[in-house]
Scaffold this active site. Structure first.
Site, PDB file in Angstrom:
ATOM      1  N   HIS A 114      63.002 -27.410  16.716  1.00  0.00           N
ATOM      2  CA  HIS A 114      64.007 -28.349  16.726  1.00  0.00           C
ATOM      3  C   HIS A 114      63.435 -29.719  16.276  1.00  0.00           C
ATOM      4  CE1 HIS A 114      66.654 -31.322  18.671  1.00  0.00           C
ATOM      5  NE2 HIS A 114      67.381 -30.331  19.024  1.00  0.00           N
TER       6      HIS A 114
ATOM      7  N   ASP B 196      57.677 -26.906  23.787  1.00  0.00           N
ATOM      8  CA  ASP B 196      58.977 -27.376  24.003  1.00  0.00           C
ATOM      9  C   ASP B 196      60.012 -26.447  24.748  1.00  0.00           C
ATOM     10  OD1 ASP B 196      61.709 -27.638  23.759  1.00  0.00           O
ATOM     11  OD2 ASP B 196      61.671 -28.060  21.626  1.00  0.00           O
TER      12      ASP B 196
ATOM     13  N   GLN C  70      64.834 -24.716  25.613  1.00  0.00           N
ATOM     14  CA  GLN C  70      65.901 -23.606  25.866  1.00  0.00           C
ATOM     15  C   GLN C  70      65.227 -22.235  26.699  1.00  0.00           C
ATOM     16  OE1 GLN C  70      68.576 -22.944  24.430  1.00  0.00           O
ATOM     17  NE2 GLN C  70      68.606 -25.213  23.366  1.00  0.00           N
TER      18      GLN C  70
ATOM     19  N   LYS D  74      70.566 -28.727  30.213  1.00  0.00           N
ATOM     20  CA  LYS D  74      70.608 -27.441  29.269  1.00  0.00           C
ATOM     21  C   LYS D  74      70.502 -26.495  30.510  1.00  0.00           C
ATOM     22  CE  LYS D  74      68.759 -28.689  24.696  1.00  0.00           C
ATOM     23  NZ  LYS D  74      69.966 -28.818  23.798  1.00  0.00           N
TER      24      LYS D  74
ATOM     25  N   CYS E  13      69.865 -28.950  14.564  1.00  0.00           N
ATOM     26  CA  CYS E  13      68.565 -29.658  14.431  1.00  0.00           C
ATOM     27  C   CYS E  13      67.268 -28.911  14.047  1.00  0.00           C
ATOM     28  CB  CYS E  13      68.413 -30.537  15.740  1.00  0.00           C
ATOM     29  SG  CYS E  13      69.674 -31.810  16.268  1.00  0.00           S
TER      30      CYS E  13
HETATM   31  N1  PLP Z   1      63.930 -28.733  21.714  1.00  0.00           N
HETATM   32  C1  PLP Z   1      64.935 -27.591  21.840  1.00  0.00           C
HETATM   33  C2  PLP Z   1      64.522 -26.091  21.667  1.00  0.00           C
HETATM   34  C3  PLP Z   1      66.103 -27.765  21.757  1.00  0.00           C
HETATM   35  O1  PLP Z   1      67.292 -26.923  21.711  1.00  0.00           O
HETATM   36  C4  PLP Z   1      66.736 -29.190  22.259  1.00  0.00           C
HETATM   37  C5  PLP Z   1      68.251 -29.545  22.126  1.00  0.00           C
HETATM   38  O2  PLP Z   1      68.970 -28.931  21.460  1.00  0.00           O
HETATM   39  C6  PLP Z   1      65.662 -30.358  22.134  1.00  0.00           C
HETATM   40  C7  PLP Z   1      64.557 -29.991  21.902  1.00  0.00           C
HETATM   41  C8  PLP Z   1      66.336 -31.779  22.453  1.00  0.00           C
HETATM   42  O3  PLP Z   1      66.768 -31.749  23.791  1.00  0.00           O
HETATM   43  P1  PLP Z   1      67.092 -33.180  24.119  1.00  0.00           P
HETATM   44  O4  PLP Z   1      68.259 -33.757  23.401  1.00  0.00           O
HETATM   45  O5  PLP Z   1      67.694 -32.916  25.458  1.00  0.00           O
HETATM   46  O6  PLP Z   1      66.255 -34.221  24.291  1.00  0.00           O
END
Ligand code: PLP
Length: 413
Positions: A129, A206, A209, A232, A371
């Site tokens: 992401h 990260d 998900q 999420k 993203c």
């Molecule tokens: N990392 C992953 C794999 C994501 O799917 C997302 C959000 O879609 C994020 C990071 C960013 O999360 P946040 O916008 O809640 O900070």
């Protein structure tokens, strides 16, 4: 036809917890399949938020009055809940942030700026992401570090040989997701960590998900840093978690300065900082949201992440089977270990048009680059449709989604 009968998940009961699932969209029952972006919120979490403002809204940590005490206690209880949820060794290793994005930026700024020198290398996967790419690129612009990319194969699986080959004596950190939001790949995070550690590099995972779909054990993974977002995992927006090993956090300088994160502030002698985790929690946090996040994690644990994951795997097989019948539809991301996310493109129909038209039939899916532009460009596309599932989705909803998609494609092609 996928068989759901042996699973113990009572989806009718689960759905009763989500008031929003009763609403209509364009005069049709909502079919919500955009869970990878944000999952819906059970009434237990909504009530937790409501109760804070009705009963004990106050700033935390500094107050001596009853409300401040109650709010502090509830806030700090979530730290214990998070510790248990990800099996951290110590509650001081749990830092509340605004979400995954802020957690990664915290590591890039606090650890990265103090530890990395020009020429040091950070390995980032092609599956990431943007929130696990851009903070490292910003650091590269500021400090001259080098960002190297771990490639993937045509299924969306990390190339582990290439990963091993990327390490040099300058590799300091691996930044990789646990599960890809755009194509569902589940990464072998324990193995990635083991290899990183063999090369004396740290790992930042990260887990945005993974938190809703996968039991997380940061000690079994041996993760150095691990991040996830509340919204999420059936919790509120505006709150998330950074886990970091205590020794690393203790050695890191603070990132943001302000109230809460100090020990003594002075113009005459150097300002000193609070112990972890408070050193990294400057200012008034999202108090009600943190408290409600605790409730969300309890909700997940009460059902059991493994059961939720098993249910979603059946939904994934059912959806994959049904979608595969559609002429000209290509699923992007066919990793053998895959979470409940399906990205697809269809010949002769743009993702954006599909998304808009299918919404008219009450079905919420996501379209665009999710993203994850470098990942989509590896697949040779600039946008996909993405359906992603949660504990409350049903096989019947998937049938409605696939029938609706068929109708929409009939209009577009
Ligand atoms: N990392 C992953 C794999 C994501 O799917 C997302 C959000 O879609 C994020 C990071 C960013 O999360 P946040 O916008 O809640 O900070």
């Amino acid at each position: 036809m996928t068989d759901f009968s042996d699973l113990m998940l009572d989806v009718v009961k689960v759905r009763r917890d989500f008031p929003i699932l009763d609403r209509q969209v364009h005069d049709r029952p909502l079919v919500y399949l955009d869970n990878a972006a944000t999952s819906q919120t059970p009434h237990q979490v909504i009530t937790a938020l409501d109760e804070v403002y009705r009963r004990y809204n106050a700033n935390i940590h500094r107050g001596l009055h009853t409300l401040a005490d109650e709010a502090t206690e509830a806030f700090e209880k979530t730290r214990d809940t998070v510790r248990d949820f990800i099996n951290a060794a110590d509650r001081r290793e749990i830092i509340f942030t605004r979400g995954t994005t802020e957690a990664i930026n915290l590591v890039a700024n606090a650890w990265g700026r103090s530890e990395l020198k020009a020429g040091d290398e950070v390995l980032v996967s092609r599956l990431e992401h943007h929130s696990n790419i851009v903070p490292w690129q910003l650091l590269a612009n500021q400090s001259g570090i080098v960002v190297k990319v771990i490639p993937i194969d045509e299924r969306g699986v990390l190339d582990m040989d290439a990963y091993r080959d990327l390490f040099t004596s300058r590799t300091r950190l691996v930044a990789v997701n646990h599960i890809s939001n755009a194509c569902g790949t589940v990464n072998p995070v324990a193995e990635l960590t083991r290899i990183a550690h063999e090369h004396d590099a740290l790992i930042m995972i990260d887990g945005a998900q993974a938190a809703p779909h996968e039991p997380i054990d940061v000690q079994a993974i041996d993760a150095d840093f691990y991040a996830f977002s509340g919204h999420k995992v059936y919790g509120p927006t505006g709150v998330g978690v950074l886990y970091g090993k205590a020794a690393l956090l203790e050695a890191m300088p603070p990132w943001q300065g302000g109230g809460e994160m100090i020990d003594q502030v002075s113009f005459e002698t150097p300002t000193t900082f609070a112990a972890i985790p408070h050193k990294f929690e400057a200012g008034t946090p999202a108090i009600a949201e943190v408290i409600a996040l605790g409730r969300a994690l309890e909700w997940v644990s009460d059902i059991g992440v493994s059961l939720i994951s098993a249910w979603e795997q059946r939904l994934l097989s059912h959806a994959t089977e049904e979608l595969s019948r559609i002429d000209g539809l290509r699923i992007l991301g066919t990793a053998p270990d895959k979470a409940a996310v399906i990205s697809f493109v269809v010949d002769g129909a743009h993702a954006q048009d599909i998304g808009l038209l299918i919404d008219q039939l009450g079905v919420a899916i996501r379209t665009g680059h999710h993203c994850a532009q470098p990942l989509l460009s590896a697949f040779g596309v600039d946008a996909t449709c993405r359906a992603s599932f949660a504990a409350y989705n049903t096989p019947e909803e998937i049938d409605i989604f696939v029938e609706s998609l068929d109708r929409v494609l009939g209009m577009l092609r």
